[in-house]
Design a protein around this motif. Structure first.
Motif, PDB file in Angstrom:
ATOM      1  N   LEU A 292       0.788  -1.333  -0.101  1.00  0.00           N
ATOM      2  CA  LEU A 292       0.032   0.066   0.101  1.00  0.00           C
ATOM      3  C   LEU A 292       0.637   1.156  -0.014  1.00  0.00           C
ATOM      4  O   LEU A 292       0.638   2.124  -0.890  1.00  0.00           O
ATOM      5  CB  LEU A 292      -1.019   0.149   1.207  1.00  0.00           C
ATOM      6  N   GLY A 293       1.841   1.292   0.924  1.00  0.00           N
ATOM      7  CA  GLY A 293       2.630   2.687   0.734  1.00  0.00           C
ATOM      8  C   GLY A 293       3.667   2.511   2.154  1.00  0.00           C
ATOM      9  O   GLY A 293       3.659   1.446   2.695  1.00  0.00           O
ATOM     10  N   CYS A 294       4.379   3.509   2.133  1.00  0.00           N
ATOM     11  CA  CYS A 294       5.383   3.575   3.183  1.00  0.00           C
ATOM     12  C   CYS A 294       5.928   4.868   3.607  1.00  0.00           C
ATOM     13  O   CYS A 294       5.544   5.818   2.644  1.00  0.00           O
ATOM     14  CB  CYS A 294       6.723   2.726   2.803  1.00  0.00           C
ATOM     15  N   ILE A 295       6.684   5.084   4.694  1.00  0.00           N
ATOM     16  CA  ILE A 295       7.251   6.354   5.052  1.00  0.00           C
ATOM     17  C   ILE A 295       8.621   6.388   5.605  1.00  0.00           C
ATOM     18  O   ILE A 295       8.767   5.268   6.466  1.00  0.00           O
ATOM     19  CB  ILE A 295       6.101   6.974   6.085  1.00  0.00           C
ATOM     20  N   SER A 296       9.212   7.030   5.283  1.00  0.00           N
ATOM     21  CA  SER A 296      10.352   7.424   5.882  1.00  0.00           C
ATOM     22  C   SER A 296      10.453   8.521   6.992  1.00  0.00           C
ATOM     23  O   SER A 296      10.313   9.606   6.406  1.00  0.00           O
ATOM     24  CB  SER A 296      11.795   7.707   4.785  1.00  0.00           C
TER      25      SER A 296
END
Length: 129
Positions: free
Chosen positions: A48-52
């Protein structure tokens, strides 16, 4: 020991919103990319998605752009995943995962044939029509 605990799932009505949490322990969010995945009954896992959290970068799969938002609270060592305008087809077990490599996490989300450094336990989201 690295642990990821997803929570916040439940039964919601179509059209509503939900915020899932991924609480991380054993590491700080600055050191890992946190990604979100889901697996619906009888279907393959979907990235679905990711974050740093170290620099605020986010990535969303094309299939979820516009309805899903990922954010992080470094003070709580927790990443959030908000789903808006829920649809019955959003029903799935949602998982968070951690990877120290941005491009490796993107590859896992988009291609799906790689494994993040760590997987968390999932949380079930059921959307009723």
């Amino acid at each position: 020991e690295v642990q990821l605990q997803a929570s916040g799932g439940g039964l919601v009505r179509a059209g509503g919103s939900l915020r899932l949490s991924c609480a991380a322990s054993g590491f700080t969010l600055n050191d890992y990319i946190i990604g979100w995945f889901r697996q619906a009954p009888g279907k393959e896992r979907e990235g679905l998605g990711c974050i740093s959290s170290s620099d605020g970068r986010t990535y969303y799969a094309d299939s979820v752009k516009g309805r899903f938002t990922i954010s992080s609270d470094k003070a709580k060592n927790t990443v959030y995943f908000e789903i808006h305008s829920l649809k019955p087809e959003d029903t799935a077990v949602y998982y968070c995962a951690a990877d120290s490599r941005w491009h490796h996490m993107i590859h896992t989300i988009v291609i799906g044939n790689t494994t993040p450094d760590y997987w968390g336990q999932g949380t079930l989201v059921t959307v009723s029509s």
